[in-house]
Write a protein that holds these residues in place. Structure first.
Motif, PDB file in Angstrom:
ATOM      1  N   GLY A  94      -2.582  -7.953  -3.324  1.00  0.00           N
ATOM      2  CA  GLY A  94      -3.276  -6.704  -3.606  1.00  0.00           C
ATOM      3  C   GLY A  94      -2.329  -5.533  -3.573  1.00  0.00           C
ATOM      4  N   PHE A  95      -2.732  -4.439  -4.246  1.00  0.00           N
ATOM      5  CA  PHE A  95      -1.969  -3.200  -4.214  1.00  0.00           C
ATOM      6  C   PHE A  95      -2.947  -2.078  -3.906  1.00  0.00           C
ATOM      7  CE2 PHE A  95       0.142   0.602  -5.715  1.00  0.00           C
ATOM      8  CZ  PHE A  95       1.467   0.391  -5.340  1.00  0.00           C
ATOM      9  N   GLY A  96      -2.622  -1.242  -2.911  1.00  0.00           N
ATOM     10  CA  GLY A  96      -3.542  -0.210  -2.470  1.00  0.00           C
ATOM     11  C   GLY A  96      -2.985   1.190  -2.663  1.00  0.00           C
ATOM     12  N   ILE A 150       0.833  -1.206   0.000  1.00  0.00           N
ATOM     13  CA  ILE A 150       0.000   0.000   0.000  1.00  0.00           C
ATOM     14  C   ILE A 150       0.868   1.256   0.000  1.00  0.00           C
ATOM     15  CG2 ILE A 150      -1.481   1.378   1.535  1.00  0.00           C
ATOM     16  CD1 ILE A 150      -3.141  -1.039   2.054  1.00  0.00           C
ATOM     17  N   THR A 151       0.427   2.264  -0.753  1.00  0.00           N
ATOM     18  CA  THR A 151       1.088   3.564  -0.752  1.00  0.00           C
ATOM     19  C   THR A 151       0.067   4.671  -0.529  1.00  0.00           C
ATOM     20  OG1 THR A 151       2.417   5.142  -2.028  1.00  0.00           O
ATOM     21  CG2 THR A 151       0.894   3.738  -3.281  1.00  0.00           C
ATOM     22  N   LEU A 152       0.449   5.679   0.236  1.00  0.00           N
ATOM     23  CA  LEU A 152      -0.341   6.901   0.379  1.00  0.00           C
ATOM     24  C   LEU A 152       0.178   7.987  -0.558  1.00  0.00           C
ATOM     25  CD1 LEU A 152      -0.792   7.118   4.258  1.00  0.00           C
ATOM     26  CD2 LEU A 152      -2.284   6.048   2.562  1.00  0.00           C
ATOM     27  N   VAL A 166      -5.546 -10.559   6.702  1.00  0.00           N
ATOM     28  CA  VAL A 166      -4.945  -9.751   5.644  1.00  0.00           C
ATOM     29  C   VAL A 166      -3.976  -8.781   6.298  1.00  0.00           C
ATOM     30  CG1 VAL A 166      -5.356  -8.113   3.767  1.00  0.00           C
ATOM     31  CG2 VAL A 166      -7.021  -9.915   4.223  1.00  0.00           C
ATOM     32  N   LEU A 167      -2.813  -8.595   5.681  1.00  0.00           N
ATOM     33  CA  LEU A 167      -1.776  -7.721   6.232  1.00  0.00           C
ATOM     34  C   LEU A 167      -1.299  -6.775   5.140  1.00  0.00           C
ATOM     35  CD1 LEU A 167       0.152  -7.308   8.763  1.00  0.00           C
ATOM     36  CD2 LEU A 167       1.774  -8.760   7.522  1.00  0.00           C
ATOM     37  N   HIS A 168      -1.193  -5.487   5.474  1.00  0.00           N
ATOM     38  CA  HIS A 168      -0.628  -4.580   4.480  1.00  0.00           C
ATOM     39  C   HIS A 168       0.785  -4.168   4.857  1.00  0.00           C
ATOM     40  CE1 HIS A 168      -0.195  -0.452   5.921  1.00  0.00           C
ATOM     41  NE2 HIS A 168      -1.466  -0.281   6.204  1.00  0.00           N
ATOM     42  N   LEU A 169       1.609  -4.032   3.827  1.00  0.00           N
ATOM     43  CA  LEU A 169       3.003  -3.631   3.960  1.00  0.00           C
ATOM     44  C   LEU A 169       3.239  -2.389   3.112  1.00  0.00           C
ATOM     45  CD1 LEU A 169       4.471  -7.198   3.359  1.00  0.00           C
ATOM     46  CD2 LEU A 169       4.094  -6.114   5.580  1.00  0.00           C
ATOM     47  N   HIS A 170       4.312  -1.670   3.389  1.00  0.00           N
ATOM     48  CA  HIS A 170       4.601  -0.444   2.654  1.00  0.00           C
ATOM     49  C   HIS A 170       5.098  -0.778   1.243  1.00  0.00           C
ATOM     50  CE1 HIS A 170       4.974   2.506   6.247  1.00  0.00           C
ATOM     51  NE2 HIS A 170       4.112   1.542   6.511  1.00  0.00           N
ATOM     52  N   ALA A 171       4.459  -0.182   0.254  1.00  0.00           N
ATOM     53  CA  ALA A 171       4.897  -0.365  -1.125  1.00  0.00           C
ATOM     54  C   ALA A 171       6.101   0.502  -1.453  1.00  0.00           C
ATOM     55  CB  ALA A 171       3.752  -0.042  -2.090  1.00  0.00           C
ATOM     56  N   ASP A 172       6.304   1.577  -0.685  1.00  0.00           N
ATOM     57  CA  ASP A 172       7.369   2.536  -0.968  1.00  0.00           C
ATOM     58  C   ASP A 172       8.633   2.204  -0.197  1.00  0.00           C
ATOM     59  OD1 ASP A 172       5.666   4.196  -2.586  1.00  0.00           O
ATOM     60  OD2 ASP A 172       4.742   4.911  -0.733  1.00  0.00           O
ATOM     61  N   ALA A 203       3.754  -1.013  -8.124  1.00  0.00           N
ATOM     62  CA  ALA A 203       2.580  -1.865  -8.317  1.00  0.00           C
ATOM     63  C   ALA A 203       2.918  -3.065  -9.198  1.00  0.00           C
ATOM     64  CB  ALA A 203       1.443  -1.060  -8.937  1.00  0.00           C
ATOM     65  N   VAL A 204       3.642  -2.822 -10.267  1.00  0.00           N
ATOM     66  CA  VAL A 204       4.062  -3.921 -11.145  1.00  0.00           C
ATOM     67  C   VAL A 204       4.967  -4.884 -10.383  1.00  0.00           C
ATOM     68  CG1 VAL A 204       5.383  -4.485 -13.226  1.00  0.00           C
ATOM     69  CG2 VAL A 204       3.783  -2.561 -13.244  1.00  0.00           C
ATOM     70  N   LEU A 205       5.886  -4.339  -9.589  1.00  0.00           N
ATOM     71  CA  LEU A 205       6.773  -5.185  -8.781  1.00  0.00           C
ATOM     72  C   LEU A 205       5.974  -6.017  -7.790  1.00  0.00           C
ATOM     73  CD1 LEU A 205       9.603  -6.031  -7.804  1.00  0.00           C
ATOM     74  CD2 LEU A 205       9.568  -4.036  -6.278  1.00  0.00           C
TER      75      LEU A 205
END
Length: 363
Positions: A44-46, A6-8, A306-312, A34-36
């Motif tokens: 998922g990508f948020g 996920i990214t803000l 479900v767990l979200h991690l930093h995309a950045d 997102a592609v990575l």
């Protein structure tokens, strides 16, 4: 267990180098991440929604639409859609269109949003923000399910036999409710039998665990089956390395830069040292085994699937960030997928069942 990146879309100087990318470069970075994420096997990508500095995530449907064209299977999340600020009719039109273009890969996480600047931008007050959020969601929910909607509303013009197009692809889209500090969002989720996504970023575990306990109580109060509960949770940071010592040494400059930023901007400081941050926050910084154990400790408190991690990269170099994600997916995710169940629903397009075959109907 399922995993989201996920990214803000924060747009400020790099916490370590001080270099600030251009707006164009920052958006290209989001697309590449997102592609990575799909390439590495994330589920998922948020993309968040914010309407104030230092974020440039004011238009998630546009960003997710581009990501939909670049990817094939990863589910696309909003994190969060700020329905308290939006016209639910316009939000429905944007997201129904995106859902068709992505082949039914859209999932929403909704919330009232936060921040004085964006409230003032949309003329929303602290007193009416929760009522706006609830009303917008109720209208949005009905638009997704009904061909014609009549609604007596306070915060937008009333609807009378309104038809809104396009009609949806998913019937209906799955909506999660973002939860950070308030019981209002938790109660709204429980009332409608919707999944909950705990922010779980700023504070230690206790306040988030308390809200999740309240959600479970209200879920049963409204007559829903406890077996149908689905909960997601965020993380405050990520860096996985071969050893705990290596992970801390690499992440320390990131933590110290973020700490200095918090103090300089007057933000409350919850964790004064990296050691405290690693121990008491939801950040996953350490060896694969250390990260697995920490997620399990949180799962004992939350029961999340479900767990979200930093995309950045968030101050890590691109190489460090990619290696961390690769190590997470190769040595952490498989263990967690084996030991923690998935949500109690199919991870794919939400479609009505045929009364004859029980299979998803064609629309």
């Amino acid at each position: 267990m399922k995993f989201l990146a996920i990214t803000l879309i924060v747009h400020r100087p790099d916490p370590v180098t001080g270099v600030r990318k251009s707006t164009h470069e920052r958006f290209r970075e989001v697309l590449g991440n997102a592609v990575l994420a799909e390439e590495l096997g994330f589920d998922g990508f948020g993309v968040g929604e914010r309407h104030e500095r230092p974020f440039i995530s004011s238009s998630p449907p546009v960003v997710l639409g581009h990501i939909a064209a670049l990817t094939r299977s990863i589910r696309l999340f909003t994190a969060v859609t700020t329905l308290s600020l939006l016209d639910p009719v316009r939000a429905y039109e944007d997201y129904a269109t995106l859902d068709h273009l992505s082949g039914g890969r859209l999932e929403l996480i909704i919330g009232k949003g936060n921040g004085t600047a964006q409230r003032e931008l949309f003329h929303v007050t602290p007193e009416d923000q929760w009522d706006r959020n609830a009303e917008s969601y109720e209208v949005f929910r009905r638009l997704w399910r009904q061909d014609k909607v009549t609604a007596r509303t306070r915060f937008r013009p009333e609807l009378t036999d309104a038809e809104v197009w396009p009609r949806p692809y998913q019937q209906p889209v799955r909506v999660w409710h973002g939860s950070a500090t308030s019981k209002q969002s938790v109660d709204l989720a429980a009332r409608y039998g919707d999944p909950l996504f705990s922010a779980n970023v700023t504070h230690p575990v206790e306040p988030y665990a308390e809200l999740i306990r309240h959600y479970r109580e209200r879920w049963e109060h409204y007559g829903h089956d406890p077996a149908d509960i689905a909960i997601g949770a965020g993380t405050a940071g990520l860096y996985v390395a071969r050893t705990s010592q290596q992970a801390r040494e690499t992440y320390r400059p990131v933590f110290e830069s973020n700490l200095a930023f918090q103090r300089a901007t007057g933000l409350p400081v919850v964790f004064e040292t990296l050691e405290d941050f690693v121990e008491r926050s939801s950040a996953l910084i350490g060896s694969p085994q250390e990260v697995v154990e920490k997620v399990h400790r949180y799962h004992e408190r939350f029961g999340h699937t479900v767990l979200h991690l930093h995309a950045d990269a968030d101050g890590l170099t691109d190489t460090e960030h990619r290696r961390s994600l690769e190590l997470f997916q190769s040595e952490v995710a498989p263990v967690l997928r084996h030991g923690i169940p998935d949500p109690p629903f199919a991870w794919g397009p939400v479609r009505p069942e045929s009364p004859v075959t029980g299979e998803p109907a064609r629309v």
